[in-house]
Design an enzyme around this catalytic site. Structure first.
Site, PDB file in Angstrom:
ATOM      1  N   HIS A 192     -27.106  -3.368  29.294  1.00  0.00           N
ATOM      2  CA  HIS A 192     -27.076  -3.977  27.639  1.00  0.00           C
ATOM      3  C   HIS A 192     -27.625  -5.613  27.870  1.00  0.00           C
ATOM      4  CE1 HIS A 192     -22.841  -1.506  27.475  1.00  0.00           C
ATOM      5  NE2 HIS A 192     -23.911  -0.984  26.591  1.00  0.00           N
ATOM      6  N   LYS A 228     -12.974   5.802  20.246  1.00  0.00           N
ATOM      7  CA  LYS A 228     -12.951   5.642  21.580  1.00  0.00           C
ATOM      8  C   LYS A 228     -11.580   4.774  21.930  1.00  0.00           C
ATOM      9  CE  LYS A 228     -17.954   5.110  22.290  1.00  0.00           C
ATOM     10  NZ  LYS A 228     -19.076   4.082  22.732  1.00  0.00           N
ATOM     11  N   ARG A 258     -31.541   5.271  26.526  1.00  0.00           N
ATOM     12  CA  ARG A 258     -32.157   5.574  27.614  1.00  0.00           C
ATOM     13  C   ARG A 258     -32.744   6.896  27.722  1.00  0.00           C
ATOM     14  NH1 ARG A 258     -26.049   4.581  29.238  1.00  0.00           N
ATOM     15  NH2 ARG A 258     -26.181   5.861  27.300  1.00  0.00           N
ATOM     16  N   SER A 295     -21.606   2.586  30.255  1.00  0.00           N
ATOM     17  CA  SER A 295     -20.150   2.084  30.319  1.00  0.00           C
ATOM     18  C   SER A 295     -19.340   3.122  30.905  1.00  0.00           C
ATOM     19  CB  SER A 295     -19.811   1.317  28.971  1.00  0.00           C
ATOM     20  OG  SER A 295     -20.695   0.228  28.707  1.00  0.00           O
TER      21      SER A 295
END
Length: 162
Positions: A17, A41, A90, A127
């Protein structure tokens, strides 16, 4: 003045990040790291803790500020008069997940999203994986900014006593 917004849940913030924040700052005069509550989440860290940890991590970056949001990103983009959204990706799975959100945000706000390829050296850092490694007692200090690993471990310990 160009304003870029880097939205995310950042639970927890990682070195990946930080790489995106720095690269966003290279193309924008100001960067707003927007810490969002994601109803889909179940966060480990409170929004307030995430904001504090990110503020400490970006303290050396001029033109970068951090704030929380709980509303629709498109509304916050208008309030901030943002020129672009910057998201790190990514690989293909990230792109597939982020593209519909980028298109919806453009539809609602007119603000374009720019995808920044992640640093290949950090492509394995997510994360969710950081939390999983920490839950199993593994080392995460080299994956997150200073102070974050301690906060994650403390939150995990507190969760075990609930």
């Amino acid at each position: 003045m160009t304003i870029a917004v880097c939205p995310g849940s950042y639970d927890p913030v990682t070195l990946g990040h930080l790489d995106v924040f720095r690269r966003a700052r290279a193309v924008a005069d100001q960067v707003v790291v927007l810490v969002a509550h994601n109803a889909a989440k179940r966060p480990l860290l409170s929004v307030e803790t995430r904001v504090e940890l990110i503020r400490a991590a970006v303290a050396d970056l001029d033109g970068v500020r951090v704030q929380a949001t709980s509303g629709l990103l498109a509304e916050t983009l208008r309030e901030l008069r943002a020129d672009l959204v910057v998201k790190g990706i990514r690989g293909g799975a990230d792109f597939d997940a982020e593209l519909p959100m980028a298109l919806m945000n453009r539809h609602l706000s007119g603000v374009e999203t720019v995808f920044v390829p992640g640093d290949p050296a950090l492509a394995h850092v997510a994360s969710s994986l950081v939390k999983d490694v920490a839950r199993h007692g593994g080392p995460i200090d080299d994956l997150v900014p200073p102070g974050v690993a301690d906060a994650v471990r403390a939150a995990l310990t507190a969760g075990e006593t609930r």
